[in-house]
Motif scaffolding. Structure first.
Motif, mmCIF file in Angstrom:
data_model
loop_
_atom_site.group_PDB
_atom_site.id
_atom_site.type_symbol
_atom_site.label_atom_id
_atom_site.label_comp_id
_atom_site.label_asym_id
_atom_site.label_seq_id
_atom_site.Cartn_x
_atom_site.Cartn_y
_atom_site.Cartn_z
ATOM 1 N N VAL A 1 2.904 -85.584 -98.342
ATOM 2 C CA VAL A 1 1.516 -85.183 -98.063
ATOM 3 C C VAL A 1 1.118 -85.584 -96.639
ATOM 4 C CG1 VAL A 1 -0.881 -85.722 -98.694
ATOM 5 C CG2 VAL A 1 0.761 -85.117 -100.474
ATOM 6 N N VAL B 1 2.667 -83.161 -94.046
ATOM 7 C CA VAL B 1 1.932 -81.896 -94.025
ATOM 8 C C VAL B 1 0.609 -82.048 -93.277
ATOM 9 C CG1 VAL B 1 0.751 -80.177 -95.470
ATOM 10 C CG2 VAL B 1 3.026 -80.987 -96.125
ATOM 11 N N THR B 2 -0.143 -83.109 -93.600
ATOM 12 C CA THR B 2 -1.422 -83.357 -92.928
ATOM 13 C C THR B 2 -1.238 -83.479 -91.420
ATOM 14 O OG1 THR B 2 -2.251 -84.527 -94.868
ATOM 15 C CG2 THR B 2 -3.414 -84.936 -92.805
ATOM 16 N N THR C 1 -14.129 -79.553 -86.436
ATOM 17 C CA THR C 1 -14.908 -80.772 -86.618
ATOM 18 C C THR C 1 -14.465 -81.562 -87.843
ATOM 19 O OG1 THR C 1 -16.573 -79.485 -87.803
ATOM 20 C CG2 THR C 1 -16.985 -79.905 -85.467
ATOM 21 N N ALA C 2 -13.720 -80.904 -88.748
ATOM 22 C CA ALA C 2 -13.313 -81.571 -89.984
ATOM 23 C C ALA C 2 -12.221 -82.600 -89.713
ATOM 24 C CB ALA C 2 -12.804 -80.538 -90.989
ATOM 25 N N ASP C 3 -12.117 -83.594 -90.565
ATOM 26 C CA ASP C 3 -11.061 -84.591 -90.394
ATOM 27 C C ASP C 3 -9.736 -84.050 -90.952
ATOM 28 O OD1 ASP C 3 -12.162 -86.354 -93.178
ATOM 29 O OD2 ASP C 3 -10.025 -86.041 -92.844
ATOM 30 N N ARG D 1 -7.439 -84.889 -93.119
ATOM 31 C CA ARG D 1 -7.178 -84.779 -94.549
ATOM 32 C C ARG D 1 -8.036 -83.688 -95.187
ATOM 33 N NH1 ARG D 1 -5.159 -89.160 -97.628
ATOM 34 N NH2 ARG D 1 -7.021 -89.123 -98.894
ATOM 35 N N ASP D 2 -9.273 -83.557 -94.718
ATOM 36 C CA ASP D 2 -10.142 -82.490 -95.244
ATOM 37 C C ASP D 2 -9.572 -81.119 -94.905
ATOM 38 O OD1 ASP D 2 -11.775 -84.449 -96.189
ATOM 39 O OD2 ASP D 2 -13.513 -83.950 -94.957
ATOM 40 N N THR E 1 -6.471 -80.235 -94.430
ATOM 41 C CA THR E 1 -5.313 -79.925 -95.277
ATOM 42 C C THR E 1 -5.748 -79.577 -96.701
ATOM 43 O OG1 THR E 1 -4.236 -81.641 -93.990
ATOM 44 C CG2 THR E 1 -2.958 -80.655 -95.733
ATOM 45 N N ALA E 2 -6.730 -80.314 -97.217
ATOM 46 C CA ALA E 2 -7.223 -80.024 -98.572
ATOM 47 C C ALA E 2 -7.842 -78.623 -98.644
ATOM 48 C CB ALA E 2 -8.243 -81.076 -99.007
ATOM 49 N N LEU E 3 -8.594 -78.250 -97.585
ATOM 50 C CA LEU E 3 -9.228 -76.922 -97.552
ATOM 51 C C LEU E 3 -8.181 -75.813 -97.455
ATOM 52 C CD1 LEU E 3 -12.169 -77.761 -95.115
ATOM 53 C CD2 LEU E 3 -12.454 -77.009 -97.488
ATOM 54 N N ILE F 1 -4.687 -76.014 -98.320
ATOM 55 C CA ILE F 1 -3.652 -75.936 -99.355
ATOM 56 C C ILE F 1 -4.246 -75.929 -100.763
ATOM 57 C CG2 ILE F 1 -1.537 -77.013 -100.243
ATOM 58 C CD1 ILE F 1 -1.043 -78.028 -97.419
ATOM 59 N N GLY F 2 -5.402 -76.604 -100.936
ATOM 60 C CA GLY F 2 -6.015 -76.691 -102.259
ATOM 61 C C GLY F 2 -6.207 -75.353 -102.966
ATOM 62 N N SER G 1 -12.285 -71.344 -93.445
ATOM 63 C CA SER G 1 -13.023 -72.489 -93.987
ATOM 64 C C SER G 1 -12.852 -73.768 -93.165
ATOM 65 C CB SER G 1 -12.624 -72.749 -95.441
ATOM 66 O OG SER G 1 -11.335 -73.329 -95.505
#
Lengths: 175, 175
Positions: free
Chosen positions: A108, A111-112, A131-133, A135-136, A138-140, A142-143, A167
């Motif tokens: 993980v 990937v991040t 502007t997103a961090d 980890r956010d 990657t979550a947006l 791949i999630g 996104s």
């Protein structure tokens, strides 16, 4: 054996990493392979974490197009039964503190790291307002693909990929 | 027994749905409960699919605020070890054609239906420009939360929730 597993993974993809083929290529008996890895997903996971995976590697501008292509590869790979088995195995280890958890965390993190390197490049290029961090982001990205494939069990459309890409921030040039 | 499991789930949440408590409440022996459900996650899943779940129910305007609160509830529930076990069990059944797959499909369909009903209401209100299809919307909303909790194993921040909410379309009034 791990060298053989890696070679099969890189040359032919996840479906090739079986006990039988690893045994043959490594020149050992199948029982020897089973002694090290009881289940096929353990063998594949070990091969995957020790190989330079073809995900989010070598970003090239325009990054938006590159990101779309990478997400299509991720969607394809996650839908393979072998990779789905690994995903389920990793999820099962939630809360447990074991070797598998460490491997998942390593995977993980890679990937991040790669995704954020690519998007930072897009931001530097002026392609993306980011502007997103990390980890956010990657979550947006791949999630939704994970949910589509593993829960909704359907294909990932180009339209969904576009929405996912949009996104993470505001893109300026369309490519 | 299922009535007892449902009652425990509704009154006390997923952690209360154990073989022991279901047996006591239903007035049967624990062995009887184990005969029907070998593993705790099977028992919980059966209770969950037969109950009116507190997810995405009764949407109220402003929908944006309501959606945020709902996603916080989802994040909280998905992080519970009992629910994480169910998620892993559902993922394992990918590709299989069995009773578990049918339950997962039913569960996923209910969530998609409720989410889309709420967002359609937001579109009718003029709160949201909605162009994505129902399944895409659900994947965009729940996927990142699932990835954060099960793969990245971290908390879901308010900022991530805001980004997720913004990914489904353009919101007009902020609430």
């Amino acid at each position: 054996m791990l060298t053989a597993a890696r070679a099969l993974l890189v040359r032919e993809g996840p479906t090739a990493v079986t006990h039988q083929r690893v045994a043959r290529l490594a020149g050992v008996g199948r029982a020897t392979v089973y002694r090290h890895w009881t289940r096929p997903e353990q063998l594949l996971l070990d091969a995957m974490v020790s190989v330079d995976l073809p995900f989010f590697r070598d970003p090239v501008a325009p990054l938006r197009r590159w990101l779309r292509e990478q997400l299509q590869v991720v969607a394809y790979e996650l839908a393979l039964p072998e990779v789905a088995a690994i995903t389920a195995t990793m999820l099962q280890s939630v809360g447990a503190d074991n070797q598998l958890t460490q491997r998942r965390d390593g995977f993980v993190a890679v990937v991040t790291d790669r995704v954020f390197t690519a998007l930072t490049l897009a931001a530097t290029n002026g392609e993306l307002d980011l502007t997103a961090d990390p980890r956010d982001v990657t979550a947006l990205l791949i999630g939704p693909i994970l949910y589509r494939i593993s829960m909704q069990t359907g294909p990932v459309s180009d339209d969904l990929i576009d929405r996912i890409v949009d996104s993470v921030g505001t893109w300026h040039s369309s490519a």
